[in-house]
Design an enzyme around this catalytic site. Sequence first.
Site, PDB file in Angstrom:
ATOM      1  CG  HIS A  85      -0.530   0.253   2.507  1.00  0.00           C
ATOM      2  ND1 HIS A  85      -0.195  -0.750   3.380  1.00  0.00           N
ATOM      3  CD2 HIS A  85      -0.313   1.403   3.168  1.00  0.00           C
ATOM      4  CE1 HIS A  85       0.202  -0.221   4.518  1.00  0.00           C
ATOM      5  NE2 HIS A  85       0.145   1.088   4.425  1.00  0.00           N
ATOM      6  CG  ASP A 221       0.350  -4.069   2.738  1.00  0.00           C
ATOM      7  OD1 ASP A 221       0.897  -3.515   1.765  1.00  0.00           O
ATOM      8  OD2 ASP A 221      -0.468  -3.480   3.481  1.00  0.00           O
ATOM      9  CB  SER A 654       2.765   1.487   6.489  1.00  0.00           C
ATOM     10  OG  SER A 654       1.574   0.989   6.966  1.00  0.00           O
TER      11      SER A 654
END
Length: 719
Positions: A85, A221, A654
């Site tokens: 992402h 991810d 992230s």
Amino acid sequence: MKKLVLSLVLVFTSTFASIADEGMWLPYLLKQLNEKDMKKNGCKLSAEDIYSINKSSLKDAIVQFGGGCTGEIISDKGLLLTNHHCGYSAVASHSTVEKDYLTHGFWAMNQSEELPNQGLTATFIIRMEDVTEKINKNLQAYFSPVQKDSTLKANAKELELEAVKGTHYEAFTRPFYYGNMYVLFVTEVFKDVRLVGAPPSFIGKFGGDTDNWVWPRHTGDFSIFRIYAGKDNKPAEYSKDNVPYVPRRSLNISIKGTEEGDFTMVYGFPGRTQEYLFSAGVDMLMNVEDPVKVSLREKRLGIMDKFMKADDQTRINYAPNYASVANYWKKWLGEMTGLKQSNAVEKKKAWEKDFLTQVATNPEDSKKFNELFAEFQKIYEEYAVYNKQLSYLNEGLFGVNAFAYARNFDKLVNEVNKSKAKKTDFKKEYEKIKGEYTGYHKYTNRAMDLQLMIAMLDMYDKGLGKQQKVPYIDSLIIAYEGNTERLAKDLFQTSAILDKEKVAKILENPEGNLDAITKDPMYVLYSKTISYYNTSVRPYSSKYEARLNEMYKIYMAGQLKYMKGKQFYPDANSTMRLTYGKIKGTKPRDGLIYNYYTTLDGIMEKENPAIDDYVVFPRLKELYAKKDYGQYADKNGKLRVAFIAANHTTGGNSGSPVLNAKGELIGTNFDRAWEGTMSDVMYNPDICRNISLDIRYTLFVIDKYAGAGYLINEMKLVK
Ligand code: ARG
Ligand code: ASP
């Protein structure tokens, strides 16, 4: 001033014995604050192994990826690992309906196939330094807020210039603990960062927004980039002659596996937390700000979803925007629910009561803080109204592309007027900004945008009291007898800037066509709205925000001075931090137990060709059927996908490396579990968990699924 500063530095560095789980620690303070505790919890490294300015350390393998994520270096040729992402907009920007990398994934099979990404950066931290004393130089107690601010800025500028003199580095200074402390950061910013690989969305986004913020999780991810440098190994703008960057440090990757109770740490760039909010601030957040923003985004997402499902080009154009809108919609929903369930306001009140009891020993401070608390109460009551108005603007009207697009024309009108006043050559200036005006017509789905406009005008109208609405919008809605659909349609039909041909004509000569712009109905709506906000909302909201900042600075200093039993760490502010905790399941709710890991079996359990978020392509099913996991299987022959641990993380973390006790890479952080999303405001070690992708799944996808094993050869695996 100086005395206060010195005593605070002492407070930060000596008084508090820290414990694992909660806290986002400044790497250069690990030695004083955390090293002992980390070792007690199983860490095998010294503080100096993690952060050092004298020798290469783990910090040299960590970058801020773009503006809002983290990445880690995993090879001596500048290979960079981050989340899917985080690389999403880069992947989307190289995708077309015919070459749909989002759906099918992308793998460069050699370096010449790696794709450049304009504007994407990777930033290393060279060093950081406490400059609290230096930045407060010449600051006098009697200074006005404006004088204080300009003195601080001037001092910071001087320090930053000094810090990078004669180098290619960059520097910035940030306040910590609401300005009770300042730290200077020296950075090295690489500007040629190329896309190497990304799995197909059914892996990288598996579970989509349905599973987002939720455990158990099965999202692969990750995406892979490579940093390029000039021939001298220094940052350079993109050029085909650039070469793979040779890092000071790259991470070793452990595929030995993980167990519950293992020590872990997450190294990265957490964005923003508000752990020291006053009770009334938490109250406003969970009862006004979050609910309003959630309802506006929910409406927008419903509309976008319909149009994106109906048209592939729309889906590709809007995918990154949809993902980011959906992401925080869900986060805020989780946050407000979690804060309510954990009685956050009551807990804050209890803390404040306790604080006042401690302060009572000092009559002068006692008076000061009792008054401060009364002021907090009063300010939040008044500020909440403005906060709501701002949400309706930022999350409502600005959620309509046509409205956001009109902002460009406001800029254009200002440019024209400025050049008239200064008698400068407008045409020359215009050449530079011309490109900004075509975006709307390239990417916007007009029918969808119209639906968004109708809905947002409607919610604006119903959500705010008469006194809080932009008078012009109110008068339009009254004139249309509340029919926002007719109003929005008229706006869209009559606006020339929303008409591709008409706007092209106007833009040929903005000076000559100034009237056509300033009388355009969409422009008028925008500029009347903004001028209302600029005169009747922002001056007040900023005044409150500035005052709140001053008050928090005082309150923070008070907490540090009086609340001796508590470990304090500065709120996240997009600067480099280390957080550590153990791999651990939870009992998030009555009757529910979370195991600490998930496996590929779970992907097959969720698999459902009828639901977009749970589609699995045949190739992965084949590998699953053959149990062809190679060296990436765990000791039971299963392929682990994700795991949870008690690390205190937030947005910005992230892509952060999750490291074991020896500093080897075992996973990539990408999310948090639903029950603990309120950790930005109140951390609860019993339920707050960060979610990480098991590095073995990442390697399996690269090696076995994508057939890009040559990348694995670049890495250093510890088996
Ligand atoms: N929740 C994670 C984070 O805050 C992952 C978001 C990915 N986006 C999405 N819409 N699924 O960034
Ligand atoms: N998913 C988040 C990010 O993108 C991490 C988090 O909020 O826990 O940074």
